[in-house]
Design a protein around this motif. Structure first.
Motif, PDB file in Angstrom:
ATOM      1  N   PHE A   1       0.814  -1.208   0.000  1.00 24.85           N
ATOM      2  CA  PHE A   1       0.000   0.000   0.000  1.00 24.85           C
ATOM      3  C   PHE A   1       0.852   1.265   0.000  1.00 24.85           C
ATOM      4  N   ILE A   2       2.006   1.225   0.655  1.00 25.82           N
ATOM      5  CA  ILE A   2       2.828   2.415   0.787  1.00 25.82           C
ATOM      6  C   ILE A   2       3.716   2.639  -0.439  1.00 25.82           C
ATOM      7  N   VAL A   3       4.265   1.588  -1.013  1.00 24.39           N
ATOM      8  CA  VAL A   3       5.204   1.745  -2.134  1.00 24.39           C
ATOM      9  C   VAL A   3       4.544   2.380  -3.367  1.00 24.39           C
ATOM     10  N   PRO A   4       3.346   1.963  -3.792  1.00 25.51           N
ATOM     11  CA  PRO A   4       2.738   2.666  -4.931  1.00 25.51           C
ATOM     12  C   PRO A   4       2.440   4.132  -4.622  1.00 25.51           C
ATOM     13  N   ALA A   5       2.052   4.423  -3.402  1.00 24.61           N
ATOM     14  CA  ALA A   5       1.815   5.820  -3.027  1.00 24.61           C
ATOM     15  C   ALA A   5       3.134   6.602  -3.016  1.00 24.61           C
ATOM     16  N   ARG A   6       4.209   5.951  -2.642  1.00 25.40           N
ATOM     17  CA  ARG A   6       5.522   6.597  -2.631  1.00 25.40           C
ATOM     18  C   ARG A   6       5.972   6.923  -4.049  1.00 25.40           C
ATOM     19  N   ARG A   7       5.639   6.066  -5.012  1.00 23.92           N
ATOM     20  CA  ARG A   7       5.988   6.336  -6.408  1.00 23.92           C
ATOM     21  C   ARG A   7       5.238   7.547  -6.939  1.00 23.92           C
ATOM     22  N   VAL A   8       3.976   7.700  -6.531  1.00 20.91           N
ATOM     23  CA  VAL A   8       3.155   8.802  -7.031  1.00 20.91           C
ATOM     24  C   VAL A   8       3.530  10.115  -6.352  1.00 20.91           C
ATOM     25  N   VAL A   9       3.654  10.103  -5.033  1.00 21.61           N
ATOM     26  CA  VAL A   9       3.869  11.339  -4.283  1.00 21.61           C
ATOM     27  C   VAL A   9       5.340  11.693  -4.178  1.00 21.61           C
ATOM     28  N   GLY A  10       6.173  10.720  -3.891  1.00 22.61           N
ATOM     29  CA  GLY A  10       7.582  11.008  -3.658  1.00 22.61           C
ATOM     30  C   GLY A  10       7.769  11.679  -2.307  1.00 22.61           C
ATOM     31  N   GLN A  11       8.916  12.313  -2.129  1.00 21.96           N
ATOM     32  CA  GLN A  11       9.179  13.017  -0.876  1.00 21.96           C
ATOM     33  C   GLN A  11       9.015  14.508  -1.084  1.00 21.96           C
ATOM     34  N   VAL A  12       8.450  15.144  -0.098  1.00 22.17           N
ATOM     35  CA  VAL A  12       8.313  16.588  -0.099  1.00 22.17           C
ATOM     36  C   VAL A  12       9.317  17.109   0.919  1.00 22.17           C
ATOM     37  N   GLY A  13      10.449  17.574   0.428  1.00 17.11           N
ATOM     38  CA  GLY A  13      11.521  17.985   1.331  1.00 17.11           C
ATOM     39  C   GLY A  13      12.056  16.759   2.043  1.00 17.11           C
ATOM     40  N   MET A  14      12.032  16.804   3.368  1.00 17.03           N
ATOM     41  CA  MET A  14      12.489  15.643   4.126  1.00 17.03           C
ATOM     42  C   MET A  14      11.330  14.800   4.648  1.00 17.03           C
ATOM     43  N   PHE A  15      10.112  15.136   4.242  1.00 12.79           N
ATOM     44  CA  PHE A  15       8.923  14.423   4.698  1.00 12.79           C
ATOM     45  C   PHE A  15       8.466  13.422   3.651  1.00 12.79           C
ATOM     46  N   ASP A  16       8.057  12.259   4.106  1.00 11.71           N
ATOM     47  CA  ASP A  16       7.508  11.222   3.242  1.00 11.71           C
ATOM     48  C   ASP A  16       5.998  11.186   3.459  1.00 11.71           C
ATOM     49  N   LEU A  17       5.247  11.700   2.502  1.00 10.84           N
ATOM     50  CA  LEU A  17       3.800  11.802   2.645  1.00 10.84           C
ATOM     51  C   LEU A  17       3.060  10.573   2.119  1.00 10.84           C
ATOM     52  N   SER A  18       3.789   9.561   1.688  1.00 11.00           N
ATOM     53  CA  SER A  18       3.130   8.379   1.128  1.00 11.00           C
ATOM     54  C   SER A  18       2.279   7.648   2.167  1.00 11.00           C
ATOM     55  N   PHE A  19       2.669   7.731   3.433  1.00 14.95           N
ATOM     56  CA  PHE A  19       1.876   7.115   4.498  1.00 14.95           C
ATOM     57  C   PHE A  19       0.471   7.719   4.540  1.00 14.95           C
ATOM     58  N   PHE A  20       0.387   9.042   4.445  1.00 16.46           N
ATOM     59  CA  PHE A  20      -0.918   9.704   4.507  1.00 16.46           C
ATOM     60  C   PHE A  20      -1.762   9.418   3.266  1.00 16.46           C
ATOM     61  N   VAL A  21      -1.115   9.331   2.105  1.00 18.01           N
ATOM     62  CA  VAL A  21      -1.841   9.012   0.874  1.00 18.01           C
ATOM     63  C   VAL A  21      -2.377   7.582   0.941  1.00 18.01           C
ATOM     64  N   ALA A  22      -1.561   6.647   1.431  1.00 18.02           N
ATOM     65  CA  ALA A  22      -2.012   5.259   1.563  1.00 18.02           C
ATOM     66  C   ALA A  22      -3.131   5.153   2.606  1.00 18.02           C
ATOM     67  N   TRP A  23      -3.010   5.889   3.696  1.00 21.28           N
ATOM     68  CA  TRP A  23      -4.041   5.898   4.732  1.00 21.28           C
ATOM     69  C   TRP A  23      -5.366   6.399   4.149  1.00 21.28           C
ATOM     70  N   PHE A  24      -5.317   7.505   3.433  1.00 18.02           N
ATOM     71  CA  PHE A  24      -6.518   8.064   2.823  1.00 18.02           C
ATOM     72  C   PHE A  24      -7.108   7.091   1.806  1.00 18.02           C
ATOM     73  N   GLY A  25      -6.251   6.447   0.998  1.00 18.93           N
ATOM     74  CA  GLY A  25      -6.730   5.479   0.019  1.00 18.93           C
ATOM     75  C   GLY A  25      -7.409   4.285   0.666  1.00 18.93           C
ATOM     76  N   LEU A  26      -6.847   3.809   1.771  1.00 13.72           N
ATOM     77  CA  LEU A  26      -7.476   2.678   2.477  1.00 13.72           C
ATOM     78  C   LEU A  26      -8.813   3.077   3.094  1.00 13.72           C
ATOM     79  N   LEU A  27      -8.904   4.297   3.601  1.00 13.47           N
ATOM     80  CA  LEU A  27     -10.188   4.750   4.149  1.00 13.47           C
ATOM     81  C   LEU A  27     -11.246   4.870   3.057  1.00 13.47           C
ATOM     82  N   ILE A  28     -10.860   5.388   1.892  1.00  7.66           N
ATOM     83  CA  ILE A  28     -11.798   5.473   0.773  1.00  7.66           C
ATOM     84  C   ILE A  28     -12.229   4.071   0.336  1.00  7.66           C
ATOM     85  N   LEU A  29     -11.270   3.147   0.259  1.00 12.03           N
ATOM     86  CA  LEU A  29     -11.585   1.768  -0.113  1.00 12.03           C
ATOM     87  C   LEU A  29     -12.541   1.129   0.889  1.00 12.03           C
ATOM     88  N   GLN A  30     -12.328   1.395   2.175  1.00 10.83           N
ATOM     89  CA  GLN A  30     -13.205   0.843   3.211  1.00 10.83           C
ATOM     90  C   GLN A  30     -14.629   1.357   3.053  1.00 10.83           C
TER      91      GLN A  30
END
Length: 95
Positions: free
Chosen positions: A55-84
């Motif tokens: 779940f995190i790796v595909p989101a990491r490919r789309v979002v990447g890193q913003v500065g020193m922050f990795d936002l892929s966790f939040f994108v994957a979290w949001f995607g899982l909530l939408i899927l639920q």
């Protein structure tokens, strides 16, 4: 149109709801563990990585890193909530 009778225990909605919540909790534990420099030397973190990477790796490919922050966790979290929400709405009542 035929609608099946409701089950005595809504098994499928239970599995969807608590299964996705377990994945979100696993992602949260893994994110907190990464703050404390716990890497895959530990078996528990290795288990969480294998569980959450799909779940995190595909989101990491789309979002990447913003500065020193990795936002892929939040994108994957949001995607899982939408899927639920979508899966729970697609199930018939009592399933």
């Amino acid at each position: 149109m035929y609608t099946p009778p409701p089950l005595p225990v809504p098994i499928f909605s239970f599995l969807v709801r608590y299964g996705i919540n377990f994945l979100i909790l696993a992602m949260l534990v893994r994110a907190i563990a990464s703050w404390f420099r716990m890497d895959e030397r530990y078996a528990f973190i290795r288990f969480l990585a294998r569980l959450t990477d799909p779940f995190i790796v595909p989101a990491r490919r789309v979002v990447g890193q913003v500065g020193m922050f990795d936002l892929s966790f939040f994108v994957a979290w949001f995607g899982l909530l939408i899927l639920q929400v979508l899966l729970l709405q697609a199930l018939p009542y009592g399933w």
